[in-house]
Scaffold this motif. Structure first.
Motif, short mmCIF file in Angstrom:
data_model
loop_
_atom_site.label_atom_id
_atom_site.label_comp_id
_atom_site.label_asym_id
_atom_site.label_seq_id
_atom_site.Cartn_x
_atom_site.Cartn_y
_atom_site.Cartn_z
N ARG A 1 8.46 22.96 67.80
CA ARG A 1 9.62 22.19 68.26
C ARG A 1 10.88 22.97 67.94
O ARG A 1 10.97 23.62 66.91
CB ARG A 1 9.66 20.80 67.62
N ALA A 2 11.86 22.86 68.84
CA ALA A 2 13.11 23.59 68.64
C ALA A 2 14.25 22.80 69.25
O ALA A 2 14.08 22.08 70.24
CB ALA A 2 13.03 24.98 69.26
N VAL A 3 15.42 22.97 68.67
CA VAL A 3 16.63 22.34 69.17
C VAL A 3 17.37 23.32 70.07
O VAL A 3 17.56 24.49 69.70
CB VAL A 3 17.54 21.89 68.00
N LEU A 4 17.77 22.85 71.26
CA LEU A 4 18.53 23.67 72.20
C LEU A 4 19.97 23.20 72.26
O LEU A 4 20.24 22.00 72.28
CB LEU A 4 17.91 23.59 73.60
N ARG A 5 20.89 24.16 72.30
CA ARG A 5 22.31 23.84 72.42
C ARG A 5 22.78 23.91 73.87
O ARG A 5 23.84 23.37 74.22
CB ARG A 5 23.14 24.79 71.57
N ALA A 6 22.02 24.58 74.71
CA ALA A 6 22.32 24.68 76.14
C ALA A 6 21.01 24.78 76.89
O ALA A 6 20.07 25.43 76.43
CB ALA A 6 23.19 25.91 76.43
N TRP A 7 20.93 24.13 78.04
CA TRP A 7 19.66 24.08 78.76
C TRP A 7 19.90 23.78 80.24
O TRP A 7 21.02 23.42 80.65
CB TRP A 7 18.75 22.99 78.16
N ALA A 8 18.85 23.96 81.02
CA ALA A 8 18.86 23.63 82.44
C ALA A 8 17.45 23.23 82.83
O ALA A 8 16.48 23.57 82.12
CB ALA A 8 19.34 24.82 83.28
N PRO A 9 17.28 22.51 83.93
CA PRO A 9 15.93 22.13 84.35
C PRO A 9 15.06 23.36 84.61
O PRO A 9 15.52 24.35 85.18
CB PRO A 9 16.16 21.35 85.65
N LYS A 10 13.82 23.29 84.18
CA LYS A 10 12.89 24.38 84.48
C LYS A 10 12.61 24.38 85.98
O LYS A 10 12.26 23.35 86.54
CB LYS A 10 11.57 24.19 83.72
N PRO A 11 12.78 25.52 86.63
CA PRO A 11 12.42 25.59 88.06
C PRO A 11 10.96 25.15 88.24
O PRO A 11 10.08 25.59 87.51
CB PRO A 11 12.62 27.06 88.41
N PRO A 12 10.70 24.28 89.20
CA PRO A 12 9.37 23.66 89.28
C PRO A 12 8.22 24.60 89.57
O PRO A 12 7.08 24.32 89.21
CB PRO A 12 9.54 22.62 90.39
N ASP A 13 8.49 25.72 90.22
CA ASP A 13 7.41 26.60 90.63
C ASP A 13 7.21 27.80 89.72
O ASP A 13 6.53 28.76 90.09
CB ASP A 13 7.64 27.09 92.07
N VAL A 14 7.80 27.77 88.52
CA VAL A 14 7.57 28.86 87.58
C VAL A 14 6.91 28.31 86.33
O VAL A 14 7.07 27.15 85.97
CB VAL A 14 8.88 29.60 87.19
N SER A 15 6.15 29.15 85.66
CA SER A 15 5.45 28.75 84.45
C SER A 15 6.43 28.61 83.29
O SER A 15 7.55 29.11 83.32
CB SER A 15 4.39 29.79 84.10
N PHE A 16 5.97 27.93 82.23
CA PHE A 16 6.79 27.85 81.03
C PHE A 16 7.01 29.24 80.43
O PHE A 16 8.08 29.52 79.88
CB PHE A 16 6.14 26.92 80.00
N GLU A 17 6.01 30.11 80.55
CA GLU A 17 6.16 31.47 80.01
C GLU A 17 7.27 32.22 80.73
O GLU A 17 8.10 32.89 80.09
CB GLU A 17 4.84 32.24 80.11
N THR A 18 7.31 32.12 82.04
CA THR A 18 8.37 32.77 82.80
C THR A 18 9.73 32.14 82.50
O THR A 18 10.73 32.83 82.30
CB THR A 18 8.09 32.71 84.30
#
Length: 299
Positions: free
Chosen positions: A98-115
């Motif tokens: 688990r980690a805290v993020l200070r800035a973020w955006a939606p994960k593009p739906p067609d890419v893996s979490f690794e990418t």
């Protein structure tokens, strides 16, 4: 929670996997259940002690600067995201469950979490350096180190903005750099002469992503140190070069990166994925240089 930890500065062998207290989202933050975290040069520089000023870590410390995962905690004052949303973004101590993020955006739906994990630092940096240069469409920019994570993102963001890009890399990565939409030339000694042959009228801006001594050549090419940005040569400020290492505005930059990925205008190759237990090997590989794209830790 399980996390990569170190208790002293040094080579990658100081890294191990242990149990630490999980963090919680503060005001303006989200916490994610991490699926993947990338390895960035800044991470191993911090672990090496190069950024410590001679001190020691304040107890067990978790490295990592960006990650992709699923939101499981939303801090006070945060809107537009909820528990269960997949995101990518910037934080600290991201090489953990688990980690805290200070800035973020939606994960593009067609890419893996690794990418997606490899988009945070590289993508935000690319947008930031190009914003600092402020070049208009049709202008020419040199990206020194175009086959590394930040370089790959910078070339593609620049192309999306209508810039002509000259990218440097080893000869082995020449075709790859061209595939990103850049003209290619080898990096190293004689760079200014080689770029001048490609762009005899000069260039309008330059980005140093590697910190390997190219800044003076880039200043010569642009004719103005203010039109050169480096993320790795901190001594270049003495020449009048713009030195940048992060700051505010991360969410907007990440949103631009995510949109370019969705549009098919930005891709981030992942060279290798390592389990947390192989974190030392991942850091060693990063320190060697010449990684095409990103190295990622799977959590």
């Amino acid at each position: 929670m399980r996390a990569v930890v170190y208790t002293e500065y040094g080579d990658p062998d100081v890294l191990g996997v242990g149990e630490v207290e999980e963090p919680h989202a503060g005001r303006g933050q989200v916490r994610v259940a991490v699926r993947a975290a990338s390895v960035n040069p800044i991470d191993w520089k911090v672990v090496s002690g190069a950024m410590s000023g001679g001190g020691r870590p304040d107890g067990p410390t978790v490295p990592g600067s960006d990650a992709a995962g699923v939101v499981d905690e939303v801090g006070e004052g945060v809107t537009g995201v909820q528990v269960g949303d997949p995101v990518f973004g910037l934080g600290s101590g991201t090489a953990a469950e688990r980690a805290v993020l200070r800035a973020w955006a939606p994960k593009p739906p067609d890419v893996s979490f690794e990418t997606a994990a490899g988009l945070g630092v590289a993508g935000e940096t690319a947008v930031r350096v190009l914003d600092l240069l402020g070049l208009a469409e049709g202008r020419t920019v040199v990206v020194d180190g175009a086959s590394g994570g930040v370089g790959i993102a910078t070339v593609q963001v620049a192309v999306s903005r209508g810039l002509q890009v000259i990218g440097t890399s080893s000869s082995a990565n020449a075709d790859f750099v061209r595939s990103l939409g850049a003209l290619h030339t080898p990096y190293g000694e004689g760079l200014a002469d080689r770029v001048h042959e490609i762009a005899p009228d000069g260039v309008d801006g330059a980005v140093d992503t590697a910190g390997r001594g190219s800044v003076r050549d880039l200043v010569a090419l642009t004719g103005d140190p203010g039109r050169v940005v480096t993320i790795a040569d901190f001594g270049a400020a003495e020449l009048g070069v713009q030195v940048t290492s992060g700051g505010g505005g991360g969410a907007a930059r990440l949103a631009e990166v995510g949109a370019l990925v969705v549009q098919g205008r930005l891709q981030m190759p992942v060279e290798a994925v390592y389990p947390l237990e192989q974190v030392a090997e991942a850091y060693r590989r990063s320190r060697e240089g010449h990684v095409r794209g990103k190295l990622v830790l799977s959590v």
